[in-house]
Design an enzyme around this catalytic site. Structure first.
Site, PDB file in Angstrom:
ATOM      1  N   ARG A 499      33.662  49.764  33.538  1.00  0.00           N
ATOM      2  CA  ARG A 499      34.073  49.014  32.354  1.00  0.00           C
ATOM      3  C   ARG A 499      33.055  47.939  32.016  1.00  0.00           C
ATOM      4  O   ARG A 499      32.454  47.336  32.905  1.00  0.00           O
ATOM      5  CB  ARG A 499      35.414  48.323  32.591  1.00  0.00           C
ATOM      6  N   SER A 563      31.530  47.235  43.577  1.00  0.00           N
ATOM      7  CA  SER A 563      32.428  47.502  44.707  1.00  0.00           C
ATOM      8  C   SER A 563      31.840  48.506  45.695  1.00  0.00           C
ATOM      9  O   SER A 563      32.428  49.554  45.985  1.00  0.00           O
ATOM     10  CB  SER A 563      33.778  47.995  44.179  1.00  0.00           C
ATOM     11  N   ASP A 617      35.307  43.064  44.640  1.00  0.00           N
ATOM     12  CA  ASP A 617      36.593  43.111  43.937  1.00  0.00           C
ATOM     13  C   ASP A 617      37.658  42.218  44.593  1.00  0.00           C
ATOM     14  O   ASP A 617      38.540  41.685  43.912  1.00  0.00           O
ATOM     15  CB  ASP A 617      37.113  44.550  43.804  1.00  0.00           C
TER      16      ASP A 617
END
Length: 878
Positions: A499, A563, A617
């Protein structure tokens, strides 16, 4: 020839005329399908009333729980004694159930008379609620029959017996048939008396504790109508029978349908018809007036198709009437109407039970078997056919098999005992197997203690390299203080989709965070190509997003949620240790990913970005929650993976220079136990999951408490239990052999409090596992044990963290908030509650609140960037 045809024609006309006359006379005993459906509906209402705790006392159907919770599954074996007591004699049977290639039952029995002095004497050898069938032994009613029998065995002293079950004959019938057909879940007696039982959902039986599984309920349906519910269909003959009975006003349904009363019903009808001059030219003999003179077995003989009229003449002659041909035809039809009414009423009530089963199961079409015993059903020439036909009309959306019971009571008692024995043995072994997953408080405190040791090893320079919990510095020195302001880009890369977000943070009296984002995919050839191609693709997507937002000419600060395992050297520098999740882009491992991103932005020459932070994250989750709640200084991911971070004192982080302030440390706690420190609580199932994983020997703690592995642990347990014969009839399906087939989401669904076992079965059947109700209970128990341990282990780790923070700050009591994200925490019905309780139990000096993160990764990256910009401004201002 012509004369014979004329005679046959005359006889047929005569017969038809007589049949019409009798039909008209006994019109009230013949029911339309609408009437039968109405009776079915009334019966269903009585079923519900009998099952309810508050309504049971006034219900005519008592719906007695039998505590038989399983039908035979084909794996029963052993040697059993059955005692069948029900009349003037009783049987003792030895029943041997063998389970070799094919299950067989061998029975030997001996019949004994019950002496008259025992029938009427002292109750030291008998038991019950109320005696029937001429038994009147004193001191027995209201007593526990098992205790009395045990007492009598002990008194004798020359043998011992383990009494496993007390069985009603109706239940015995169901269990006997259940041995031959595992779909059998209804038992009916249609003989001298009548009764029915069926397997009801335990959650509907208010008289019994618990809501898991099913239990056989003895309906005692002979009393249907005792409350007046059948008054509109009872005839004057039914009322006369009731008045002359030993129990007036009771067992009214049984008096309309059972073998004990059908002969007497026919006799009363014949007496009345004779008095009205419709039979026997009005002659009434003393035998015809004698109660019990016409028996039900004679009705069966009269209704035989070939010799029925001859038998009719013979039987009527024996009671002194001299019947004409008309009389014989009329009497035969009277018998047919009385027995047909019985079959119809039984069918209507049975339809109520079948519709109840269909509703309980939530199926469009019911498939089941009804086990039947009783002399009326067995001996009457037309009864079974009439019953079956009516049931199938009343319950059209069903495939019903009717199975005749052989030696129902004795064999059934043995089968109930065999099933009880199997369940008790299986339950003991299942409990023993799952006991490894039930961690004591002492064990959990030991896990907490070992986690604290590993945390210290990760923080210390001398032990960090060998430490399993790496305690990686993130260079995040501060959580949001509310003064953050501005527009920030966030890039969230953690899989095949990523994203790009624009996050607008506004400070002041009304703090707001506004987010816009687009999702982009990374093609497989880019994931496995060169690093330059990968980062060029990422920058191209950022360019598309800036065009979409109309912000290409603005130099925005960017936070990069990356991540993958990284070793950070500053807030804006992270060296990729190794790719995971299918990424294999070359020339990236060992490189600073922020540097690779900056170079790709330069190559494009379309826009400029200020890459302020590279973010894990877990840290993003903490920062998102800290923006809402200032006491949040811990981040936890409890989802597909498991990890935690927290604000550690700089003086304790020996790998980083500086003594002042705090820094967020990414624990990477999934590797806790990789040095063997958790081996004493790991099970064979954990070891099997680890052995077949992609990273055998690594991330052992994560493999015991994260969503990626819980389903696989359950699958391994289910395979073992199936091999041992506890599940799925010992048959391991190809589905169950498939690694990864049992997803963790199924645990969440199966353990839902709102989910009936029927839906658990549906999930298992969707997985290709042909399960019984008993299987569903065991699977739910296995899922509960595995997920409970996962939550407790996660809670023990968190207790170590909060206690470490409390000790760091020299506090007697700590108030702190944990920001949490992850599907396991969010979606599992019990995980969060168990984890919270574990933290309370193991860290009593800490008051820990848990705050669920919303959109942790993207929003968190933007907030870290905002904090980084604020701190940078403050530093430059100094």
């Amino acid at each position: 020839m012509i004369a014979a045809q004329l005679l046959a024609y005359y006889f047929t006309e005569l017969k038809d005329d007589q049949v019409k006359k009798i039909d008209k006379y006994l019109y009230s005993m013949r029911f339309s399908d609408e009437t039968l459906k109405e009776i079915t509906q009334r019966f269903r209402m009585e079923l519900v009333k009998g099952l309810g705790r508050d309504t049971n006392p006034t219900a005519s159907l008592k719906m007695l729980p039998t505590f038989v919770q399983s039908i035979p599954d084909g794996s029963e074996k052993g040697d059993f004694i059955a005692l069948d007591l029900g009349g003037s004699n009783f049987r003792i049977l030895r029943v041997r159930v063998s389970h070799e290639k094919k299950q067989t039952v061998q029975m030997e029995s001996q019949i004994y008379d019950t002496p008259e002095d025992i029938v009427h004497g002292s109750g030291t050898r008998g038991v019950l609620i109320t005696w029937t069938k001429r038994f009147k032994a004193s001191g027995v009613e209201g007593m526990d029959v098992v205790k009395l029998l045990n007492k009598a065995i002990k008194k004798r002293g020359d043998y011992d017996a383990d009494i496993m079950a007390v069985v009603n004959d109706t239940v015995g019938t169901m269990m006997t048939c259940g041995f031959d057909d595992q779909r059998c879940e209804v038992g009916i007696i249609i003989g001298t008396g009548t009764n029915a039982c069926y397997m009801e959902e335990l959650r509907h039986i208010d008289l019994v504790e618990g809501d898991e599984g099913r239990m056989c309920v003895n309906t005692e349906w002979g009393a249907f109508g005792d409350d007046g519910r059948l008054e509109d269909i009872r005839t004057e003959f039914d009322r006369e029978i009731d008045r002359g009975s030993l129990n007036p006003g009771k067992q009214l349904f049984e008096k309309m349908v059972s073998g004990m009363y059908l002969g007497e019903l026919v006799r009363l009808i014949l007496v009345k018809m004779a008095r009205e001059g419709l039979l026997f030219e009005g002659r009434i003999t003393p035998d015809l007036l004698t109660r019990g003179r016409i028996e039900t077995k004679q009705i069966s003989a009269i209704e035989k198709s070939k010799e029925g009229l001859n038998k009719t003449r013979e039987i009527l002659t024996s009671i002194g009437v001299e019947p004409s041909d008309d009389d014989c035809i009329a009497v035969q039809h009277v018998c047919a109407i009385v027995s047909f009414r019985s079959a119809n009423l039984i069918a209507a009530s049975l339809a109520g039970i079948l519709l109840r089963l269909k509703e309980n199961k939530g199926v469009a079409r019911l498939r089941t078997t009804v086990g039947i015993d009783g002399s009326l059903y067995k001996m009457h020439p037309q009864y079974a056919r009439r019953l079956h036909k009516t049931v199938r009309r009343l319950v059209p959306d069903a495939d019903i098999r009717f199975l005749l019971s052989e030696s129902g009571s004795g064999k059934g008692a043995a089968m109930v005992t065999a099933v009880a024995y199997r369940l008790a043995e299986h339950s003991r072994e299942i409990t023993q197997t799952l006991s490894e997953f039930r961690l004591t408080t002492e064990q959990l405190l030991e896990v907490k203690k070992r986690m604290k040791i590993e945390i210290q090893n990760g923080l210390s320079k001398s032990t960090q390299e060998a430490a399993t919990v790496k305690m990686l510095p993130t260079f995040v020195h501060s959580t949001p203080d509310g003064s953050e302001h501005g527009d920030f880009l966030a890039l969230d890369l953690g899989g095949t989709n990523f994203r790009v977000l624009l996050v607008k943070i506004r400070s002041g009296k009304r703090r707001t965070v506004e987010m816009h984002n687009k999702i982009y995919s990374i093609p497989l050839e880019v994931m496995t190509g060169t690093g330059e191609e990968l980062f060029d693709h990422i920058v191209q997507c950022i360019s598309d997003f800036l065009d979409y937002m109309g912000m290409k000419n603005t130099r925005l600060p960017l936070g990069f949620t990356f991540s993958f395992p990284c070793r950070q050297t500053s807030l804006d520098a992270g060296v990729l240790v190794t790719w995971t999740k299918g990424f294999k882009a070359t020339d990236c491992e060992g490189e600073d990913v922020v540097g690779l991103l900056r170079e790709a932005i330069k190559r494009r020459e379309e826009f400029d970005l200020d890459v302020v932070a590279v973010v894990n994250d877990t840290v993003g989750t903490m920062m998102t929650c800290a923006y809402e709640e200032p006491t949040c200084e811990i981040g936890l991911i409890a989802g597909t993976g498991s990890n935690a971070c927290y604000m550690e004192e700089m003086r304790n982080i020996e790998m980083i220079d500086g003594e002042e302030g705090r820094m967020c440390v990414n624990m990477e706690w999934g590797a806790f136990g990789d040095n063997g420190c958790l081996d004493d609580i790991r099970t064979d199932y954990d070891r099997a999951v680890d052995d077949f994983s992609l990273n055998s020997g690594k991330q052992r703690y994560e493999k015991m408490c994260s969503g990626m592995y819980l389903g696989e642990i359950v699958r391994n347990i289910l395979i073992d239990m199936t091999k041992r014969g506890f599940l799925f009839r010992g048959q391991i399906s190809e589905t169950l052999k498939t690694r990864g087939i049992f997803e963790t989401k199924f645990l969440s669904q199966i353990e839902s409090d709102r989910l009936a076992l029927l839906q658990v079965r549906s999930i298992l059947q969707h997985l290709g596992l042909d399960s019984t109700c008993d299987d569903s209970i065991i699977v739910k128990e296995v899922c509960g044990a595995v997920s409970r341990r996962a939550a407790q282990l996660c809670g023990a780790g968190m207790a170590a963290v909060v206690d470490k923070i409390r000790e760091n700050r020299g506090l007697d009591h700590l108030n702190i908030t944990v920001g949490v994200d992850g599907t396991l925490y969010k979606l599992h019905p019990h995980f969060s509650k168990i984890m919270h309780q574990t933290v309370i139990d193991l860290a009593p000096q800490c008051n820990v609140n848990f705050l669920l993160s919303e959109d942790g990764s993207g929003k968190g990256a933007a907030l870290i960037t905002a904090v980084g910009c604020r701190l940078r401004r403050e530093l430059n201002g100094k």
